[in-house]
Design an enzyme around this catalytic site. Structure first.
Site, PDB file in Angstrom:
ATOM      1  N   GLN A  20       5.078  -5.059  -1.776  1.00  0.00           N
ATOM      2  CA  GLN A  20       3.416  -4.607  -1.895  1.00  0.00           C
ATOM      3  C   GLN A  20       3.743  -2.971  -1.823  1.00  0.00           C
ATOM      4  O   GLN A  20       2.689  -2.374  -2.601  1.00  0.00           O
ATOM      5  CB  GLN A  20       2.860  -5.198  -0.871  1.00  0.00           C
ATOM      6  CG  GLN A  20       1.276  -4.597  -0.627  1.00  0.00           C
ATOM      7  CD  GLN A  20       0.583  -5.310   0.483  1.00  0.00           C
ATOM      8  OE1 GLN A  20      -0.450  -4.702   0.704  1.00  0.00           O
ATOM      9  NE2 GLN A  20       1.007  -6.288   1.164  1.00  0.00           N
ATOM     10  N   ALA A 139      11.631  -2.974   7.730  1.00  0.00           N
ATOM     11  CA  ALA A 139       9.974  -2.429   7.929  1.00  0.00           C
ATOM     12  C   ALA A 139       9.279  -3.630   7.075  1.00  0.00           C
ATOM     13  O   ALA A 139       9.451  -3.909   6.023  1.00  0.00           O
ATOM     14  CB  ALA A 139       9.561  -1.050   7.382  1.00  0.00           C
ATOM     15  N   GLU A 141       4.738  -4.970   6.907  1.00  0.00           N
ATOM     16  CA  GLU A 141       3.477  -4.650   7.233  1.00  0.00           C
ATOM     17  C   GLU A 141       3.103  -4.519   8.503  1.00  0.00           C
ATOM     18  O   GLU A 141       2.734  -3.220   9.166  1.00  0.00           O
ATOM     19  CB  GLU A 141       2.321  -5.652   6.418  1.00  0.00           C
ATOM     20  CG  GLU A 141       1.072  -5.375   6.850  1.00  0.00           C
ATOM     21  CD  GLU A 141       0.322  -3.974   6.490  1.00  0.00           C
ATOM     22  OE1 GLU A 141      -0.529  -3.571   7.335  1.00  0.00           O
ATOM     23  OE2 GLU A 141       0.620  -3.617   5.556  1.00  0.00           O
ATOM     24  N   ASP A 170       1.474  -1.557   4.361  1.00  0.00           N
ATOM     25  CA  ASP A 170       1.871  -1.559   3.105  1.00  0.00           C
ATOM     26  C   ASP A 170       0.950  -0.850   1.774  1.00  0.00           C
ATOM     27  O   ASP A 170       1.403   0.362   1.342  1.00  0.00           O
ATOM     28  CB  ASP A 170       2.077  -3.046   2.337  1.00  0.00           C
ATOM     29  CG  ASP A 170       3.378  -3.630   3.003  1.00  0.00           C
ATOM     30  OD1 ASP A 170       4.345  -3.082   2.918  1.00  0.00           O
ATOM     31  OD2 ASP A 170       3.432  -4.759   3.368  1.00  0.00           O
ATOM     32  N   GLY A 245     -16.165   6.606  18.418  1.00  0.00           N
ATOM     33  CA  GLY A 245     -16.477   7.738  18.129  1.00  0.00           C
ATOM     34  C   GLY A 245     -17.806   8.429  18.730  1.00  0.00           C
ATOM     35  O   GLY A 245     -18.402   8.038  19.785  1.00  0.00           O
ATOM     36  N   GLY A 246     -18.442   9.466  18.127  1.00  0.00           N
ATOM     37  CA  GLY A 246     -19.509  10.217  18.586  1.00  0.00           C
ATOM     38  C   GLY A 246     -20.927   9.119  18.720  1.00  0.00           C
ATOM     39  O   GLY A 246     -21.835   9.529  19.666  1.00  0.00           O
TER      40      GLY A 246
END
Length: 412
Positions: A20, A139, A141, A170, A245-246
């Site tokens: 992939q 390795a 995904e 991937d 987040g904000g």
């Protein structure tokens, strides 16, 4: 614009990738107009046979990652196979591979030799990890997600680390690889030289997790108020569906309560008053304990419970309509079934029907890159070795007899 030129017209990509991460990169290059020649072992990319749903046909795993390419077969362990690979390298602008560390070197094609064969070639490699103690790790995904910072910060506070359904290890690495390749091709217009491009899956995931490293440093100054968590240690915690987040956000349940009957809602300061009216609690708009973002931050879980008490009585599309009427940022949780049946995504070329000689019609994802002067027509993936005669014969000059011999000997 059926005859329009493409952004990468004239660029030849030698695609020595599989599974992939690499194929996702080379498919993007093909959609941008490059001539991508996929070099496969005589037995083919392993994903042609993995997760098959139709007997004796290439799997969706393969077809959805290899559209718009040509396929040749080649045994690069044979002497004649190495000669043919050298000729293909000489004719290419880009070589992409995602074998294990050192595999291409062991074939006899070190970077130094590849440069001698073709000084202008851009040689891109995707590996699991960079140089260091992890270099030799295998390795996959979710391994990349685990070691790139994604899993530790995904999930709920009282649960285990979770992988994301998005293939950030991937396909996310594939996008990073494309960026490096295009930059190298652009630099070549000034220098005339090719160069190495190296992208590690762990590094790509880490780049996508940068906001969590931001928050790791913010922890030194105290708890993270934007998170709904009550307790903080010395690591960024898992925080469920919080945006972090904000502007605080959360997925709130809708009727009738199915697994994807949710709408993700973001509460901005400007949207607080209309939101309180929608949920039947207008007094919260003026209550000092709720009226300002600063007052609401310590009570995020309770705030979203108030919203969910309202949303859970309505279908998600009705919740969406009422929230968007007041310009409140939100989005329904779309299942894979809803996405594949979404007419707007089909109209925008993001869900595409493709004809295949073995499978018949299958559905795939279209190009997310929309260039005004480089339109994309998604074409089916190639059959194994479909373009052997075209590439080895018409382009490299081998005659029909030699092609028959090479096939009989297992070279192609």
């Amino acid at each position: 614009m059926p005859n329009a030129s493409k952004a990468l017209d004239g660029i030849r990509v030698l695609d020595m990738t599989h599974v992939q991460s690499g194929p996702s990169a080379t498919q993007l290059l093909a959609w941008l107009g490059a001539d991508v020649v996929k070099v496969e072992a005589v037995t083919g990319d392993i994903t042609r046979r993995q997760l098959r749903d139709v007997p004796d046909a290439d799997s969706l795993y393969f077809t959805m990652l290899n559209c718009n390419k040509r396929s040749v077969t080649l045994n690069v362990k044979s002497g004649r196979g190495k000669e043919l690979l050298a000729q293909l390298i000489a004719r290419s602008d880009v070589l992409v591979e995602n074998f294990g560390p050192g595999a291409v070197d062991r074939m006899g094609f070190t970077w130094e030799r590849i440069q001698k064969i073709n000084p202008r070639i851009v040689y891109a490699s995707i590996k699991g990890f960079g140089e260091g103690p992890y270099t030799g790790f295998k390795a996959y995904e979710v391994v990349a997600q685990a070691m790139g910072g994604a899993m530790a910060t995904t999930g709920f506070e009282d649960g285990p680390p979770l992988a994301t359904g998005a293939q950030i290890g991937d396909s996310g690495t594939g996008v990073h690889c494309v960026a490096g390749i295009l930059a190298a091709l652009f630099q070549r217009t000034r220098t005339g030289r090719g160069q190495r491009v190296n992208v590690a899956m762990q590094h790509a995931v880490l780049n996508l997790c940068r906001v969590k490293l931001r928050d790791q440093q913010r922890l030194a100054h105290g708890p993270l108020a934007e998170y709904p968590n009550e307790d903080f240690g010395d690591e960024v915690p898992r925080s469920g569906n919080a945006s972090g987040g904000g502007q605080p956000g959360w997925a709130v349940r809708c009727a009738p309560g199915g697994p994807n009957d949710y709408v993700y809602v973001i509460v901005q300061p400007a949207g607080w008053r209309p939101l309180t009216e929608l949920i039947g609690r207008p007094e919260l708009a003026v209550d000092p304990d709720w009226a300002t973002p600063e007052a609401r931050l310590p009570k995020l879980s309770k705030m979203f419970r108030f919203i969910e008490e309202w949303s859970s009585t309505l279908p998600k599309w009705e919740v969406l309509a009422r929230l968007t009427a007041h310009d409140i940022p939100c989005g329904p949780i779309l299942s894979t079934k809803e996405i594949i049946e979404d007419p707007s995504l089909a109209a925008d070329g993001m869900v595409v029907e493709v004809e295949h000689p073995q499978r018949g019609t299958f559905t795939t994802v279209g190009s997310p890159l929309k260039l005004s002067d480089s339109p994309v027509e998604v074409r089916r993936s190639p059959l194994l070795g479909e373009h052997n005669a075209e590439v080895y014969g018409a382009e490299l000059g081998l005659d029909e007899e030699e092609l028959r011999v090479l096939q009989a000997e297992g070279v192609i």
